[in-house]
Design a protein around this motif. Sequence first.
Motif, PDB file in Angstrom:
ATOM      1  N   THR A 443      -5.994   3.025   4.841  1.00 34.42           N
ATOM      2  CA  THR A 443      -5.938   1.718   4.165  1.00 34.42           C
ATOM      3  C   THR A 443      -7.304   1.056   4.142  1.00 34.42           C
ATOM      4  O   THR A 443      -7.724   0.493   3.125  1.00 34.42           O
ATOM      5  CB  THR A 443      -4.926   0.800   4.879  1.00 34.42           C
ATOM      6  N   LEU A 444      -8.030   1.128   5.257  1.00 35.91           N
ATOM      7  CA  LEU A 444      -9.369   0.527   5.315  1.00 35.91           C
ATOM      8  C   LEU A 444     -10.297   1.172   4.292  1.00 35.91           C
ATOM      9  O   LEU A 444     -11.101   0.480   3.642  1.00 35.91           O
ATOM     10  CB  LEU A 444      -9.947   0.686   6.724  1.00 35.91           C
ATOM     11  N   ILE A 445     -10.188   2.495   4.129  1.00 32.99           N
ATOM     12  CA  ILE A 445     -11.036   3.208   3.152  1.00 32.99           C
ATOM     13  C   ILE A 445     -10.670   2.780   1.724  1.00 32.99           C
ATOM     14  O   ILE A 445     -11.554   2.515   0.898  1.00 32.99           O
ATOM     15  CB  ILE A 445     -10.878   4.726   3.319  1.00 32.99           C
ATOM     16  N   THR A 450     -13.460  -1.997  -3.235  1.00 36.72           N
ATOM     17  CA  THR A 450     -13.829  -3.201  -3.989  1.00 36.72           C
ATOM     18  C   THR A 450     -15.098  -3.831  -3.392  1.00 36.72           C
ATOM     19  O   THR A 450     -15.991  -4.267  -4.126  1.00 36.72           O
ATOM     20  CB  THR A 450     -12.686  -4.224  -3.998  1.00 36.72           C
ATOM     21  N   LYS A 451     -15.164  -3.884  -2.066  1.00 33.44           N
ATOM     22  CA  LYS A 451     -16.339  -4.446  -1.405  1.00 33.44           C
ATOM     23  C   LYS A 451     -17.575  -3.581  -1.667  1.00 33.44           C
ATOM     24  O   LYS A 451     -18.658  -4.089  -1.973  1.00 33.44           O
ATOM     25  CB  LYS A 451     -16.080  -4.547   0.096  1.00 33.44           C
ATOM     26  N   THR A 476      -4.860  -9.682  -4.424  1.00 27.85           N
ATOM     27  CA  THR A 476      -4.417  -9.604  -3.019  1.00 27.85           C
ATOM     28  C   THR A 476      -3.185  -8.715  -2.919  1.00 27.85           C
ATOM     29  O   THR A 476      -2.266  -8.962  -2.126  1.00 27.85           O
ATOM     30  CB  THR A 476      -4.093 -11.004  -2.473  1.00 27.85           C
ATOM     31  N   THR A 477      -3.144  -7.660  -3.751  1.00 29.64           N
ATOM     32  CA  THR A 477      -1.968  -6.777  -3.783  1.00 29.64           C
ATOM     33  C   THR A 477      -1.876  -5.929  -2.517  1.00 29.64           C
ATOM     34  O   THR A 477      -2.851  -5.767  -1.768  1.00 29.64           O
ATOM     35  CB  THR A 477      -2.023  -5.859  -5.019  1.00 29.64           C
ATOM     36  N   LEU A 478      -0.712  -5.384  -2.329  1.00 27.56           N
ATOM     37  CA  LEU A 478      -0.401  -4.590  -1.129  1.00 27.56           C
ATOM     38  C   LEU A 478      -0.626  -3.110  -1.408  1.00 27.56           C
ATOM     39  O   LEU A 478      -0.235  -2.599  -2.459  1.00 27.56           O
ATOM     40  CB  LEU A 478       1.056  -4.830  -0.735  1.00 27.56           C
ATOM     41  N   TYR A 503      -5.372  -6.216  -0.192  1.00 26.21           N
ATOM     42  CA  TYR A 503      -6.767  -6.399  -0.617  1.00 26.21           C
ATOM     43  C   TYR A 503      -7.187  -7.827  -0.301  1.00 26.21           C
ATOM     44  O   TYR A 503      -6.384  -8.761  -0.368  1.00 26.21           O
ATOM     45  CB  TYR A 503      -6.910  -6.136  -2.120  1.00 26.21           C
ATOM     46  N   PRO A 504      -8.467  -8.032   0.002  1.00 23.30           N
ATOM     47  CA  PRO A 504      -8.920  -9.379   0.400  1.00 23.30           C
ATOM     48  C   PRO A 504      -8.968 -10.384  -0.755  1.00 23.30           C
ATOM     49  O   PRO A 504      -9.058 -11.589  -0.538  1.00 23.30           O
ATOM     50  CB  PRO A 504     -10.325  -9.127   0.958  1.00 23.30           C
TER      51      PRO A 504
END
Length: 592
Positions: A443-445, A450-451, A476-478, A503-504
Amino acid sequence: MFSKITAENASNPSKEETDKIAEIKQIEEFKLTDEEYKELLSLNSVRLSEVQKLIIESLEAVYKENIGENDYESLQKAKNIVDTNLGKSNIDRTLEDILRNITYTEIKPNFFYDSEKTEEKIKEAQKNVQKEIIKKNQIIVKEGEPVTERQLEVLKELGLLNDGTTKSYLLSFISLAILVALILFIQYSYIAKERADIFKDTKMIILISSINIIMLIISMGVNIISPYLMPLVCSAMLMTILIDNKISLVINLLNIIFISIIVGFNPSVILISIVSVVLGSSALKKVQQRNDIIYSTLYITVVSAIGTVTLGMISSNNLKEIFIETGYTAIGILLSGILAVGLLPFFESIFDVVTNIKLLELSNPNQPLMKKLLMEAPGTYHHSMMVANLAEAAAEVVGGNPVIARVGAYYHDIGKTKRPYFFGENQMGKENPHDKITPNLSTLIILSHTKDGLEMAREHKIPKVIQDIIEQHHGTTLVKYFYYKLKNSSDRPEEIKEEDFRYPGPIPSSKESGILMLADSVEASVRSIGEPTKGKIEEMVNNIINDKLNSRQLVNCDLTLKDIEIIRKSFLKTLDGIYHHRIEYPTEKKVK
C-alpha cells in the motif's frame, strides 16, 4: 403747420386769436403751449418763411447722418446739430426754443436693421467667397519667419492659438484622464462580468495591464515613423493565447480608442486596426504550436495589406503614398508576430500562465519525462494514452480544457517510473513483487506514486495545473485490494485502519482533474474485464462513477450531475470504439 398759421393770419382779421389757436392745434403732431402758438401767429409772412427755412436746413443737416432705431447716441447727436444751427441764427431766445421743440418733434430714425435681409446678404456673400482649404500636415507658419495677420486668423480658426477663450491644456488633460478612466472601467467591468475568475486573479489583471501598457508605449514610439507600423495585433495575439479570445477582442477593440488619439483620428489607421484586432483574436483561438502564430501573422498581413490599398485608393490618388502605407502596414503586422513569439515565453514564465502551446509541447514524446515513462514503464505509458483519449473527449463535451485533460493524463502516473514493476500494467507476465511483501508495504508503494510524480514534475518544472492533476487524480480514495486483503487475513480485522490505506489527497479541484480521476479508474477497471461486452462495460462505468460520487471525491471540482452524466455517455462512446466486437479472420485450410 406753418401753412396753417399763414392761412389763419390771412383769414378774417376779426377772428379771435383763441379760435385761430384752436384751429392750429388740430395738427396733433406738435405739442406747443398757447403762448408759443401766439408767438408764431405774431410773425408776419416773411418772417414765418425765414423760420420755416431755418427748421428745414436744420433737419437736412441732421439727416446727413444715420439715426438708428433705439439708438440714443445718434438721436442725441442729431439734437446737438439742431441746437448748433439754431444758435447761429439771429432770433430771440423765445422763438429759438419754439423752433427747437418743433424740430425735435420732426427728428425720426432713418436707419433700420432688417435681420432677414442681412442674413440673406451674408449667405450670398459667403457663396461668392473662395474657400481656403488647409490640408493635413500643411505648413501654415514656418519657424523663424514673420507671421502675417492672415496667418494668425487661420491659426485661430483652426484652434491652434490660445487667445484666452480657447480650451486650456489643463482642460485637455482632465478630459483625457476621464476618457482613459472610462475605457478602463468598461474593460474591467466586462472582465468582471464575463470572467469573474480572471477579475479576481490579481496576477492576470497585472498581465492584461502590462500587455496594454507595453503595446501603447511601442505604438507611440513607432508613430513617429508611421502610424501604420503600430503593432496592435501583437496585443490581440498575446491576450488570445494567454487568456481568452473574447477578452482579447473586447479589450483590444477598446484600446483602439487610445490608438485613435495617438494617430490623430486617422480613419484608415483606425479601420485597419479594427480588422487586425478581429483577425488576431480569432485566428489563434485554437492555437496548437508556436508556428501557428507565424502562419496567422502572414494571413493577417495579407488581409490588412489588401485593406490598406483599398482604403488608400478610395481616399487618395497618390499611388506612391498608398504603397508606402501598405508597406508600413505589412511590416507592422510582421513585427507584431515576431514580438508575440518573443514575448510569449516571457509572459508565460513571469506570470506562470499555462497556454495550450506550452501544454502541447509537453505532450511531445521526446520530452524527458514522457521518454522515461515510455522506456521504463511501457504499460503505464499505454494506460496513460488510453486515459488521455477518454479524458480529452469528456472535457470537450462539458466545457473543460481538452488540452489540459490530455496532457494531464500523459503525466498523471509519471511517479510509477520510480518502481514500475510494482504496478500490474508493467509486469507483463512477470512475477508479481507484491506476493513477497506485506499488504501494508504494498500500500505504501502504491500510495507513493502520486507523491513521487509530484516531486518529478516540480523537478522538471511542469506547470502547476498538471502538478495538481498528478497530486489529485486519486483524491482520498481507498486502495481496496490491499485493504481487504489484509483485513481478510488478519486475526484482528477491527484494528486495521482504513485511513492507512487511503491516498493523502487532496480531492480534485478542477473539471479536468475530476474528469481524469474518473477516466483513470474507468480505463483500469474496464481493462480488467475478462471478456468485455457493451453491457459489462456500461455496468463497470456506472459502478466507478457512483463510487466516486458516494465517497464525495467530486465535490470540489465544478462538475454538476448533468456534467457527470454527459461524461458517462462520452466514456461509453469512446470505450465502445476501443472494445468493439471483432470478427475472427479465417485461415487457409491446408489440403493434404
